[in-house]
Scaffold this motif. Structure first.
Motif, PDB file in Angstrom:
ATOM      1  N   LYS A   1       0.853  -1.190   0.000  1.00  0.00           N
ATOM      2  CA  LYS A   1       0.000   0.000   0.000  1.00  0.00           C
ATOM      3  C   LYS A   1       0.884   1.232   0.000  1.00  0.00           C
ATOM      4  CE  LYS A   1      -3.363   2.406   2.974  1.00  0.00           C
ATOM      5  NZ  LYS A   1      -4.331   2.794   1.957  1.00  0.00           N
TER       6      LYS A   1
ATOM      7  N   PRO B   1      -6.520   9.021  -1.856  1.00  0.00           N
ATOM      8  CA  PRO B   1      -6.930   7.700  -2.369  1.00  0.00           C
ATOM      9  C   PRO B   1      -6.257   6.568  -1.605  1.00  0.00           C
ATOM     10  CG  PRO B   1      -5.232   8.594  -3.774  1.00  0.00           C
ATOM     11  CD  PRO B   1      -5.510   9.650  -2.722  1.00  0.00           C
ATOM     12  N   ASP B   2      -6.810   5.383  -1.749  1.00  0.00           N
ATOM     13  CA  ASP B   2      -6.211   4.153  -1.236  1.00  0.00           C
ATOM     14  C   ASP B   2      -5.579   3.448  -2.431  1.00  0.00           C
ATOM     15  OD1 ASP B   2      -5.500   1.737  -0.189  1.00  0.00           O
ATOM     16  OD2 ASP B   2      -7.490   1.186   0.542  1.00  0.00           O
ATOM     17  N   SER B   3      -4.259   3.510  -2.531  1.00  0.00           N
ATOM     18  CA  SER B   3      -3.552   2.991  -3.697  1.00  0.00           C
ATOM     19  C   SER B   3      -2.736   1.761  -3.306  1.00  0.00           C
ATOM     20  CB  SER B   3      -2.625   4.064  -4.268  1.00  0.00           C
ATOM     21  OG  SER B   3      -1.907   3.582  -5.379  1.00  0.00           O
ATOM     22  N   ARG B   4      -2.990   0.632  -3.974  1.00  0.00           N
ATOM     23  CA  ARG B   4      -2.297  -0.625  -3.692  1.00  0.00           C
ATOM     24  C   ARG B   4      -1.481  -1.062  -4.906  1.00  0.00           C
ATOM     25  NH1 ARG B   4      -4.370  -2.666   1.492  1.00  0.00           N
ATOM     26  NH2 ARG B   4      -5.882  -1.033   2.077  1.00  0.00           N
TER      27      ARG B   4
ATOM     28  N   ARG C   1      -4.833  -1.879  -7.095  1.00  0.00           N
ATOM     29  CA  ARG C   1      -6.156  -1.353  -6.759  1.00  0.00           C
ATOM     30  C   ARG C   1      -6.029   0.129  -6.429  1.00  0.00           C
ATOM     31  NH1 ARG C   1      -8.797  -4.276  -1.901  1.00  0.00           N
ATOM     32  NH2 ARG C   1      -7.587  -2.769  -0.697  1.00  0.00           N
ATOM     33  N   TYR C   2      -7.005   0.898  -6.869  1.00  0.00           N
ATOM     34  CA  TYR C   2      -7.002   2.342  -6.612  1.00  0.00           C
ATOM     35  C   TYR C   2      -8.424   2.737  -6.221  1.00  0.00           C
ATOM     36  CZ  TYR C   2      -5.880   7.311  -7.269  1.00  0.00           C
ATOM     37  OH  TYR C   2      -5.666   8.645  -7.082  1.00  0.00           O
ATOM     38  N   THR C   3      -8.607   3.140  -4.975  1.00  0.00           N
ATOM     39  CA  THR C   3      -9.940   3.433  -4.451  1.00  0.00           C
ATOM     40  C   THR C   3      -9.992   4.856  -3.920  1.00  0.00           C
ATOM     41  OG1 THR C   3     -10.161   1.119  -3.787  1.00  0.00           O
ATOM     42  CG2 THR C   3     -11.742   2.687  -2.865  1.00  0.00           C
ATOM     43  N   VAL C   4     -11.046   5.576  -4.294  1.00  0.00           N
ATOM     44  CA  VAL C   4     -11.263   6.937  -3.796  1.00  0.00           C
ATOM     45  C   VAL C   4     -12.615   6.973  -3.106  1.00  0.00           C
ATOM     46  CG1 VAL C   4     -11.499   9.363  -4.388  1.00  0.00           C
ATOM     47  CG2 VAL C   4      -9.885   7.929  -5.653  1.00  0.00           C
ATOM     48  N   THR C   5     -12.614   7.265  -1.826  1.00  0.00           N
ATOM     49  CA  THR C   5     -13.868   7.309  -1.063  1.00  0.00           C
ATOM     50  C   THR C   5     -14.463   8.710  -1.005  1.00  0.00           C
ATOM     51  OG1 THR C   5     -12.633   7.604   1.004  1.00  0.00           O
ATOM     52  CG2 THR C   5     -13.172   5.353   0.350  1.00  0.00           C
TER      53      THR C   5
END
Length: 492
Positions: free
Chosen positions: A431, A462-465, A476-480
């Protein structure tokens, strides 16, 4: 089971284990039912067909009903063994019971050392843990006659897409116990008027999660062959021992003003027992499972290539922490209502990870070790908060940062492309670093009523893996997004 390696894989940050020594729960015994078993009952065929073809199991309802009607003619309108249940739910139903009997002795003292206050406690906690894990496992013999006599017949569906039919399951029960002696020592010495030195040492333990203790079975043999082969199987491991570590902490704290603190701490943790999923050659009896789960012909001494959770060596973890906090009461006017809180942590770790791969038709296991950081642990992290509080109105803005970290250590394998060139698979998942900024405020309208406002993730972080430490390929790339909350709090 491999000597000296008794544990299960986990994602629990072992460096955060708390010593359950003196001051923890005292003598007592309690039971914890972790899951509810199935309620398996006899019921009319029509009702069973409706449930099997109902919500969550979207197979052809007419086909399910037709198969049930065929059985109805042979069973007088009821299912022969009274078992009607979605089989995937039956197999997922586990019952875990853990009994813990613990007691401790603690000696507190308060004296002087070099004319300065010296206090602390010394103690030991003894814990006995008894575990009983049970669940349902499939009877996999290719010929029904080779299944155990304890296998029970169920009529149901094995998955959301499978057709209804008769399946054989057997209850699996595995028992395990272990004992821990956990000494601890805590000291505090007032070396000056507002300066305190603290030292702590303790042995700690943390039990594996129930997911690792599940008596689950998959990929087992469908028949016994007396030709010297080694059979492969995937198992849960109810016989896991807990995570164990020995911890040392030393800190200096300076309380230089009212509500103010400046401190520095160093720590060292020897993680003696870690948990991970790997392969080992072991006998069926060493895993603690009943022979009812295997076709006829197997014995407790039959050698298996077992993929499961095991206790493995850990490694050292060390670091330091700096803390500063102070209300600005020394400033004039409105500025005296402000304050600040800061802390920074640096951690270094070197954990031994074990990888095992089968070879020679499962007759041998090649084991390699690699050293890397503890998973889910950032080498550097900090928090900073600026606040205002006058008793009626309060507000604070906070920022936090943590370095990127490893999420999982992968077993590397050698593969070849179409041109015969050797390639190496990814070594880790990870991460990327994260920085967050949050804000909250409150206004006190009366002694009982307050209004609140909170804003989270103002930087839209973002949450970038990623996969592989060298290439860092996007995984994985997640933006809440930012979040805002407005509320009211009333005290009765």
């Amino acid at each position: 089971m491999l000597q000296g390696l008794r544990h299960g894989v986990g994602r629990v940050p072992t460096h955060q284990l708390r010593p359950p020594g003196p001051g923890a729960a005292g003598r007592g015994e309690h039971r914890r039912p972790e899951h509810h078993a199935d309620r398996l009952r006899q019921e009319p065929v029509g009702q069973c067909a409706q449930r099997l073809a109902g919500a969550g199991f979207r197979q052809d309802r007419h086909a399910a009903g037709h198969q049930l009607q065929l059985r109805q003619r042979r069973a007088g309108g009821r299912l022969p063994v009274g078992r009607c249940w979605p089989l995937r739910r039956v197999q997922q139903q586990l019952r875990g019971q853990r009994k813990e009997l613990g007691g401790y002795l603690q000696l507190d003292f308060n004296t002087e050392l070099l004319d300065r206050a010296f206090r602390g406690n010394l103690g030991v906690r003894v814990v006995d843990t008894q575990i009983s894990a049970s669940g349902w496992a499939p009877c996999n013999a290719a010929t029904t006659g080779n299944n155990s006599a304890n296998c029970e017949s169920f009529f149901g569906v094995a998955s959301a897409t499978a057709a209804a039919g008769e399946r054989s399951l057997v209850r699996s029960i595995v028992n395990h116990s272990y004992q821990d002696v956990l000494p601890s020592l805590n000291l505090a010495w007032d070396v000056a008027e507002n300066v305190v030195l603290r030292f702590g040492a303790a042995k700690t333990m943390a039990r594996p999660t129930l997911a690792y203790l599940s008596p689950s079975v998959s990929g087992g043999p469908t028949g016994y062959f007396d030709d010297g082969r080694v059979f492969a199987i995937n198992l849960g491991n109810p016989k896991l021992d807990p995570f164990r570590s020995t911890n040392y902490d030393l800190s200096a704290e300076w309380y230089f003003a009212e509500g103010a603190l400046l401190s520095a701490a160093v720590f060292y943790k020897d993680i003696e027992s870690y948990v991970q999923r790997t392969r080992l050659l072991t006998t069926w009896g060493d895993m603690g499972y009943s022979l009812d789960l295997l076709p006829a012909g197997f014995t407790a001494d039959t050698l298996f290539n077992v993929q499961s959770y095991y206790n493995t060596p850990g490694g050292p973890l060390k670091g330091y922490e700096l803390t500063y906090q102070q209300p600005f009461t020394f400033l004039p006017g409105i500025w005296s209502k402000f304050g600040i809180q800061l802390n920074y942590t640096h951690v270094e770790s070197s954990i031994k990870y074990m990888f095992s791969t089968a070879a020679n038709s499962n007759t041998s296991v090649t084991t390699t070790f690699t050293e890397n950081d503890l998973v889910n642990l950032s080498p550097n992290s900090y928090n900073a908060t600026l606040y205002y509080d006058d008793g009626t109105f309060s507000a604070r803005v906070s920022t936090s940062y943590r370095d990127g970290y490893i999420g999982e250590i992968l077993s590397r394998e050698n593969v070849w492309d179409l041109d015969g060139k050797q390639l190496t698979t990814a070594d880790v998942t990870g991460k990327d670093s994260v920085r967050n900024v949050d804000f909250n405020m409150s206004y006190r309208l009366s002694k009982k009523l307050s209004l609140t406002f909170e804003a989270i993730n103002l930087l839209d972080t973002p949450d970038s893996r990623y996969v592989d430490s060298s290439l860092q390929l996007a995984d994985r790339y997640t933006v809440t997004g930012r979040q805002y909350y407005l509320g009211a709090r009333y005290k009765f």
